[in-house]
Design a protein around this motif. Structure first.
Motif, PDB file in Angstrom:
ATOM      1  N   GLU A 143       0.827  -1.212   0.000  1.00  0.00           N
ATOM      2  CA  GLU A 143       0.000   0.000   0.000  1.00  0.00           C
ATOM      3  C   GLU A 143       0.861   1.261   0.000  1.00  0.00           C
ATOM      4  OE1 GLU A 143      -0.353  -2.562   1.962  1.00  0.00           O
ATOM      5  OE2 GLU A 143      -2.460  -3.177   2.100  1.00  0.00           O
ATOM      6  N   THR A 144       1.969   1.212   0.720  1.00  0.00           N
ATOM      7  CA  THR A 144       2.853   2.371   0.796  1.00  0.00           C
ATOM      8  C   THR A 144       3.446   2.694  -0.573  1.00  0.00           C
ATOM      9  OG1 THR A 144       3.436   1.817   3.081  1.00  0.00           O
ATOM     10  CG2 THR A 144       4.897   3.324   1.909  1.00  0.00           C
ATOM     11  N   ALA A 145       3.946   1.668  -1.263  1.00  0.00           N
ATOM     12  CA  ALA A 145       4.526   1.882  -2.583  1.00  0.00           C
ATOM     13  C   ALA A 145       3.467   2.342  -3.578  1.00  0.00           C
ATOM     14  CB  ALA A 145       5.189   0.596  -3.076  1.00  0.00           C
ATOM     15  N   ALA A 146       2.279   1.715  -3.537  1.00  0.00           N
ATOM     16  CA  ALA A 146       1.207   2.085  -4.461  1.00  0.00           C
ATOM     17  C   ALA A 146       0.796   3.540  -4.265  1.00  0.00           C
ATOM     18  CB  ALA A 146       0.012   1.161  -4.266  1.00  0.00           C
ATOM     19  N   ARG A 147       0.721   3.962  -3.011  1.00  0.00           N
ATOM     20  CA  ARG A 147       0.302   5.326  -2.699  1.00  0.00           C
ATOM     21  C   ARG A 147       1.298   6.347  -3.243  1.00  0.00           C
ATOM     22  NH1 ARG A 147      -1.192   4.180   2.104  1.00  0.00           N
ATOM     23  NH2 ARG A 147       0.788   4.672   3.121  1.00  0.00           N
ATOM     24  N   MET A 148       2.581   5.981  -3.299  1.00  0.00           N
ATOM     25  CA  MET A 148       3.597   6.897  -3.831  1.00  0.00           C
ATOM     26  C   MET A 148       3.329   7.246  -5.287  1.00  0.00           C
ATOM     27  SD  MET A 148       7.198   5.495  -2.319  1.00  0.00           S
ATOM     28  CE  MET A 148       8.053   6.748  -3.268  1.00  0.00           C
TER      29      MET A 148
ATOM     30  N   GLY B  55       0.202   7.122  -6.649  1.00  0.00           N
ATOM     31  CA  GLY B  55      -1.196   7.484  -6.809  1.00  0.00           C
ATOM     32  C   GLY B  55      -2.058   6.349  -7.329  1.00  0.00           C
ATOM     33  N   LEU B  56      -1.710   5.114  -6.975  1.00  0.00           N
ATOM     34  CA  LEU B  56      -2.410   3.948  -7.493  1.00  0.00           C
ATOM     35  C   LEU B  56      -3.060   3.140  -6.387  1.00  0.00           C
ATOM     36  CD1 LEU B  56       0.381   2.740  -9.955  1.00  0.00           C
ATOM     37  CD2 LEU B  56      -1.700   3.985 -10.563  1.00  0.00           C
ATOM     38  N   HIS B  57      -4.125   2.428  -6.733  1.00  0.00           N
ATOM     39  CA  HIS B  57      -4.747   1.500  -5.796  1.00  0.00           C
ATOM     40  C   HIS B  57      -3.850   0.273  -5.664  1.00  0.00           C
ATOM     41  CE1 HIS B  57      -7.582  -1.490  -4.203  1.00  0.00           C
ATOM     42  NE2 HIS B  57      -8.225  -0.451  -3.688  1.00  0.00           N
ATOM     43  N   ARG B  58      -3.833  -0.319  -4.481  1.00  0.00           N
ATOM     44  CA  ARG B  58      -2.952  -1.457  -4.206  1.00  0.00           C
ATOM     45  C   ARG B  58      -3.133  -2.582  -5.218  1.00  0.00           C
ATOM     46  NH1 ARG B  58      -2.850  -6.406  -1.993  1.00  0.00           N
ATOM     47  NH2 ARG B  58      -1.169  -6.971  -0.535  1.00  0.00           N
ATOM     48  N   SER B  59      -4.372  -2.953  -5.532  1.00  0.00           N
ATOM     49  CA  SER B  59      -4.612  -4.086  -6.414  1.00  0.00           C
ATOM     50  C   SER B  59      -4.114  -3.793  -7.839  1.00  0.00           C
ATOM     51  CB  SER B  59      -6.103  -4.450  -6.436  1.00  0.00           C
ATOM     52  OG  SER B  59      -6.879  -3.355  -6.878  1.00  0.00           O
ATOM     53  N   HIS B  60      -4.336  -2.566  -8.312  1.00  0.00           N
ATOM     54  CA  HIS B  60      -3.872  -2.208  -9.657  1.00  0.00           C
ATOM     55  C   HIS B  60      -2.354  -2.168  -9.697  1.00  0.00           C
ATOM     56  CE1 HIS B  60      -3.821  -0.411 -13.622  1.00  0.00           C
ATOM     57  NE2 HIS B  60      -3.064   0.572 -13.176  1.00  0.00           N
ATOM     58  N   PHE B  61      -1.746  -1.603  -8.668  1.00  0.00           N
ATOM     59  CA  PHE B  61      -0.287  -1.550  -8.579  1.00  0.00           C
ATOM     60  C   PHE B  61       0.287  -2.960  -8.636  1.00  0.00           C
ATOM     61  CE2 PHE B  61       3.555  -1.824  -5.996  1.00  0.00           C
ATOM     62  CZ  PHE B  61       4.341  -0.798  -6.511  1.00  0.00           C
ATOM     63  N   SER B  62      -0.249  -3.871  -7.822  1.00  0.00           N
ATOM     64  CA  SER B  62       0.267  -5.238  -7.771  1.00  0.00           C
ATOM     65  C   SER B  62       0.071  -5.963  -9.098  1.00  0.00           C
ATOM     66  CB  SER B  62      -0.425  -6.022  -6.646  1.00  0.00           C
ATOM     67  OG  SER B  62      -0.114  -5.473  -5.390  1.00  0.00           O
TER      68      SER B  62
END
Length: 304
Positions: free
Chosen positions: A202-207, A209-216
């Motif tokens: 979640e921390t990396a995704a937030r950097m 501006g992305l949702h956790r699931s989309h980032f992953s």
């Protein structure tokens, strides 16, 4: 101020020290002026970054084939090896301050305050706070003994000025997720820098501006490993390198690569490598010279 052809000006020239040149940027020169009615500069190029602050008045600024009228509290930058021209535009007195700098971080620093080669100016960029920061730099440069000028104090004041210019940007920053290739590469660099620390997806995704699931999902698609798997791979690859040093205890290695305890590290290592850390160490040192000696013993015997 001294009188020149088109202006009254204070000019400051600086020879950066070896220490300054190890940093991200350093000062080359600076100036401030009261322009005369026929004030005109260029067309010309410079080798450094000339950041200009319009304290009052108006000028016509030309860059490439474009022109713009800039006024009080606007800023513009002369980027290296690009042709510029500017001249006074109105009867109102024109006053400017400029800071000329070099260094490997200058292009990125200008981007952080909203300037680039295609758009080298910002209108109404100067706030009361940034004006105070600029005046602090003027105080250091022109009101102190130049033989004892504090480089640390000057650089600190410059960073505070850039902080104020970045704080309220008046330009549209590009969306963080406009390019998947770009942010995935940045995420990979982020994990390579912080893999030994406690990380949350979640921390990396937030950097970015992305949702956790989309980032992953996108990260896994592009890299071939999920973020968690990628971080674990970085940790265990580094652990394998550290296990070559017989002087390091396995518990020390576990903590060094980001695992909270020896048990968690050993389980993860065995899943990836097929053997425990201690077994792995024995395998890689089995055929090495002096494999039964510690690092210190090997050093002692070689000195006999």
């Amino acid at each position: 101020m001294k009188e020149y052809t088109g202006e009254l000006a204070d000019l400051w020239h600086h020879m950066p020290s070896g220490y300054e040149r190890t940093g991200g940027f350093w000062f080359v020169r600076a100036g401030r002026n009261d322009a005369k009615p026929h004030y005109h500069v260029g067309p010309k190029q410079i080798d450094s970054y000339g950041l200009h602050f319009i304290v009052s008045g108006e000028l016509q600024f030309s860059y490439g084939s474009r022109q713009v009228i800039l006024g009080t509290h606007d800023i513009f930058c002369l980027f290296p090896h690009q042709t510029y021209e500017y001249r006074i535009h109105s009867a109102e007195p024109l006053r400017m301050v400029w800071l000329t700098m070099e260094g490997p971080q200058m292009r990125e620093l200008m981007q952080m305050i909203g300037l680039n080669g295609n758009l080298p100016y910002r209108k109404e960029a100067m706030t009361p706070e940034s004006l105070e920061r600029l005046q602090a730099i003027e105080e250091i440069i022109w009101h102190h003994d130049q033989l004892h000028l504090s480089t640390m104090k000057l650089m600190s004041a410059a960073y505070r000025l850039f902080e104020e210019l970045e704080r309220e940007p008046l330009y549209e920053a590009p969306a963080a997720n406009t390019s998947e290739v770009h942010w995935v590469a940045e995420a990979v660099s982020f994990f390579q820098l912080h893999y030994t620390e406690s990380l949350r997806v979640e921390t990396a995704a937030r950097m970015f501006g992305l949702h956790r699931s989309h980032f992953s999902h996108v990260f896994t698609q592009k890299v071939g490993l999920s973020p968690q798997q990628y971080v674990q791979q970085l940790r265990l690859e580094r652990a394998g390198e550290l296990l070559k040093d017989a002087a390091l205890q396995i518990g020390e290695i576990a903590l060094s690569v980001g695992y909270p305890d020896l048990y968690t590290f050993s389980r993860a290592f065995k899943r990836l490598k097929g053997c425990s850390p201690s077994e792995y160490r024995r395998l890689i040192t089995k055929h090495k010279p002096d494999s039964g000696k510690t690092r210190h013993e090997a050093r002692d015997s070689s000195s006999l």
